[in-house]
Scaffold this active site. Structure first.
Site, mmCIF file in Angstrom:
data_model
loop_
_atom_site.group_PDB
_atom_site.id
_atom_site.type_symbol
_atom_site.label_atom_id
_atom_site.label_comp_id
_atom_site.label_asym_id
_atom_site.label_seq_id
_atom_site.Cartn_x
_atom_site.Cartn_y
_atom_site.Cartn_z
ATOM 1 C CE LYS A 4 37.115 33.681 27.878
ATOM 2 N NZ LYS A 4 37.354 34.308 29.187
ATOM 3 C CE1 TYR A 44 39.114 29.455 31.239
ATOM 4 C CE2 TYR A 44 36.810 28.873 30.901
ATOM 5 C CZ TYR A 44 37.904 29.665 30.617
ATOM 6 O OH TYR A 44 37.789 30.691 29.692
ATOM 7 C CG ASN A 108 37.775 37.909 29.717
ATOM 8 O OD1 ASN A 108 37.218 36.940 29.193
ATOM 9 N ND2 ASN A 108 38.800 37.791 30.532
ATOM 10 C CG HIS A 111 41.002 30.840 26.923
ATOM 11 N ND1 HIS A 111 41.449 30.909 28.219
ATOM 12 C CD2 HIS A 111 41.693 29.824 26.328
ATOM 13 C CE1 HIS A 111 42.370 29.964 28.406
ATOM 14 N NE2 HIS A 111 42.531 29.299 27.270
ATOM 15 C CD GLU A 122 44.109 26.180 26.933
ATOM 16 O OE1 GLU A 122 44.135 26.992 25.989
ATOM 17 O OE2 GLU A 122 44.321 26.517 28.119
HETATM 18 P P1 CMP Z 1 40.448 33.396 30.635
HETATM 19 O O1 CMP Z 1 41.640 33.931 29.951
HETATM 20 O O2 CMP Z 1 39.480 32.621 29.831
HETATM 21 O O3 CMP Z 1 40.933 32.478 31.852
HETATM 22 C C1 CMP Z 1 40.181 32.309 33.025
HETATM 23 C C2 CMP Z 1 38.985 33.167 33.047
HETATM 24 O O4 CMP Z 1 38.412 33.313 34.310
HETATM 25 C C3 CMP Z 1 39.363 34.576 32.638
HETATM 26 O O5 CMP Z 1 39.661 34.610 31.277
HETATM 27 C C4 CMP Z 1 38.145 35.345 33.081
HETATM 28 O O6 CMP Z 1 37.119 35.301 32.127
HETATM 29 C C5 CMP Z 1 37.724 34.537 34.293
HETATM 30 N N1 CMP Z 1 38.075 35.249 35.508
HETATM 31 C C6 CMP Z 1 39.291 35.460 36.008
HETATM 32 N N2 CMP Z 1 39.211 36.164 37.153
HETATM 33 C C7 CMP Z 1 37.902 36.377 37.365
HETATM 34 C C8 CMP Z 1 37.198 37.047 38.379
HETATM 35 N N3 CMP Z 1 37.820 37.607 39.414
HETATM 36 N N4 CMP Z 1 35.867 37.085 38.264
HETATM 37 C C9 CMP Z 1 35.239 36.475 37.228
HETATM 38 N N5 CMP Z 1 35.868 35.829 36.232
HETATM 39 C C10 CMP Z 1 37.192 35.799 36.320
#
Ligand code: CMP
Length: 131
Positions: A4, A44, A108, A111, A122
């Site tokens: 990301k 998403y 984080n 993905h 995807e």
């Molecule tokens: P990802 O695996 O990309 O899939 C969905 C994303 O939403 C997740 O990683 C996080 O980056 C984001 N996400 C999920 N829960 C939260 C949350 N409570 N607050 C902010 N971002 C979130």
């Protein structure tokens, strides 16, 4: 798998890819690209309606991501997910990408598709010509 914007901005794309390759998985396709908001909303779609959805779309489209197709044995998606660690980096085990390198759920780093169906969807979204 996607490195990301935070991963690319922090110069961690190489470190993340090195972990994937060191595990024994291979890169089948990769592109450094800005994931535009319309594509991010499709990617998403399952999170539409969540309180974090708008922030998530804004974050993922703020600068280039490294979008990748990773290949390996059956259920490679599971191997990638285990290398990533759980969604919240505070809970991610040391030794995982998120456990070692991230602190916040909203940024984080990575993905990973959460199953064969989402992997197919995807890959088709980001690499429509790949076969
Ligand atoms: P990802 O695996 O990309 O899939 C969905 C994303 O939403 C997740 O990683 C996080 O980056 C984001 N996400 C999920 N829960 C939260 C949350 N409570 N607050 C902010 N971002 C979130």
């Amino acid at each position: 798998m996607i490195c990301k914007p935070d991963a690319v901005e922090r110069g961690l794309a190489g470190e993340i890819l090195a972990r994937i390759e060191a595990k024994g998985l291979r890169l089948a396709a990769a592109e450094l690209r800005v994931i535009e908001p319309d594509v991010a909303e499709l990617h998403y779609a399952e999170h539409r309606g969540q309180p974090f959805f708008d922030g998530l779309v804004k974050f993922i489209s703020r600068s280039p991501s490294l979008v990748m197709v990773v290949e390996g044995p059956e259920d490679t998606w599971r191997i990638v997910r285990s290398l990533m660690g759980v969604t919240n980096p505070a809970d991610a085990a040391p030794g995982t990408i998120r456990g070692d390198l991230a602190t916040m759920t909203s940024e984080n780093l990575v993905h990973g598709s959460d199953g064969p169906d989402s992997a197919r969807r995807e890959i088709a979204l980001f690499f429509p010509t790949l076969r």
